[in-house]
Design a protein around this motif. Structure first.
Motif, short mmCIF file in Angstrom:
data_model
loop_
_atom_site.label_atom_id
_atom_site.label_comp_id
_atom_site.label_asym_id
_atom_site.label_seq_id
_atom_site.Cartn_x
_atom_site.Cartn_y
_atom_site.Cartn_z
N SER A 73 1.00 -0.94 -0.10
CA SER A 73 -0.16 0.15 -0.05
C SER A 73 1.04 1.10 -0.01
O SER A 73 2.00 1.07 0.34
N PRO A 74 0.17 2.37 -0.61
CA PRO A 74 0.91 3.53 -0.28
C PRO A 74 1.64 3.77 1.13
O PRO A 74 2.72 4.31 1.20
N LYS A 75 0.72 3.62 2.17
CA LYS A 75 1.00 3.69 3.44
C LYS A 75 2.26 2.96 3.73
O LYS A 75 3.32 3.49 4.72
N GLN A 76 2.35 1.91 3.29
CA GLN A 76 3.58 0.79 3.69
C GLN A 76 4.70 1.43 2.71
O GLN A 76 5.71 1.40 3.68
N LEU A 78 5.33 4.29 2.38
CA LEU A 78 5.52 5.63 3.02
C LEU A 78 6.49 5.36 4.35
O LEU A 78 7.58 5.83 4.36
N GLN A 79 6.08 4.08 4.90
CA GLN A 79 6.89 3.93 6.22
C GLN A 79 8.22 3.26 5.85
O GLN A 79 9.15 3.55 6.66
N SER A 84 7.03 12.06 2.44
CA SER A 84 5.72 12.60 2.71
C SER A 84 4.74 11.81 1.86
O SER A 84 5.27 11.51 0.75
N SER A 85 3.46 11.93 2.30
CA SER A 85 2.38 11.19 1.46
C SER A 85 2.30 11.98 0.19
O SER A 85 2.28 11.15 -0.84
N MET A 88 5.23 10.65 -1.97
CA MET A 88 5.06 9.20 -2.43
C MET A 88 4.00 9.29 -3.53
O MET A 88 4.28 8.44 -4.46
N THR A 89 2.89 10.20 -3.37
CA THR A 89 1.83 10.03 -4.59
C THR A 89 2.77 10.39 -6.01
O THR A 89 2.47 9.79 -6.98
N ASP A 106 -7.28 -2.57 -3.66
CA ASP A 106 -7.15 -3.48 -2.66
C ASP A 106 -8.38 -4.39 -2.42
O ASP A 106 -9.39 -3.99 -2.25
N GLY A 112 -9.15 1.18 -0.67
CA GLY A 112 -7.60 1.23 -0.81
C GLY A 112 -7.15 0.82 -1.95
O GLY A 112 -7.66 0.33 -2.86
#
Length: 163
Positions: A73-76, A78-79, A84-85, A88-89, A106, A112
């Motif tokens: 996922s984009p969140k993963q 990012l981590q 920054s969000s 990443m986008t 997803d 998602g």
């Protein structure tokens, strides 16, 4: 002394001019800084030979390390890449344009998205990591395996204070 480097010369000059200061930190971090420049050059070459920018490698490497089907996922992402969000986008958009990743809904959460590496992305990241570890091995060639493990342990100990 036969085994002196530029940092030794710089520190000698400073010690002569400022004998009141302890230059032990300069001995370590000036060398780390100089080695970083060599590492950056080796990384840029390894990535460019695979037609990747370093930021592209970072995203693709995170997907590669996730294992098949090379999807996060984009969140993963990012981590793992510490950006920054919005950054990443932008990165995902650019990787999609280049055909190195694709976006998918997803299946566990229809709201998602997941980013999946393409075959072209896999080919490039695998070539880049091979080139990178080869280049890094060259940078470490003056150290034996035991010395490399010892240095890695010392650097890990130092970096734990910052992570």
């Amino acid at each position: 002394m036969a085994d002196t480097d530029e940092v030794d010369r710089i520190v000698d000059d400073w010690e002569r001019e400022r004998p009141d200061l302890d230059f032990a930190p300069l001995q370590v971090f000036s060398r780390v800084d100089r080695l970083t420049k060599h590492l950056d050059r080796a990384r840029r070459e390894a990535f460019s030979r695979s037609e990747l920018e370093s930021w592209e490698f970072d995203v693709l490497a995170a997907l590669r390390r996730a294992g098949s089907p090379y999807r996060l996922s984009p969140k993963q992402l990012l981590q793992q890449t510490l950006v920054s969000s919005s950054t990443m986008t932008n990165r995902i958009d650019r990787l999609v344009e280049r055909g190195l990743v694709s976006r998918h809904t997803d299946p566990r959460d229809g709201r998602g998205i997941l980013v999946e590496m393409s075959g072209a992305g896999l080919t490039r990241v695998d070539a880049a990591i091979t080139r990178l570890v080869d280049a890094e091995a060259v940078l470490l060639r003056s150290l034996g395996p035991t010395e490399q493990r010892r240095l890695a342990a010392l650097l890990r100990k130092l970096s734990l204070d910052f992570d």
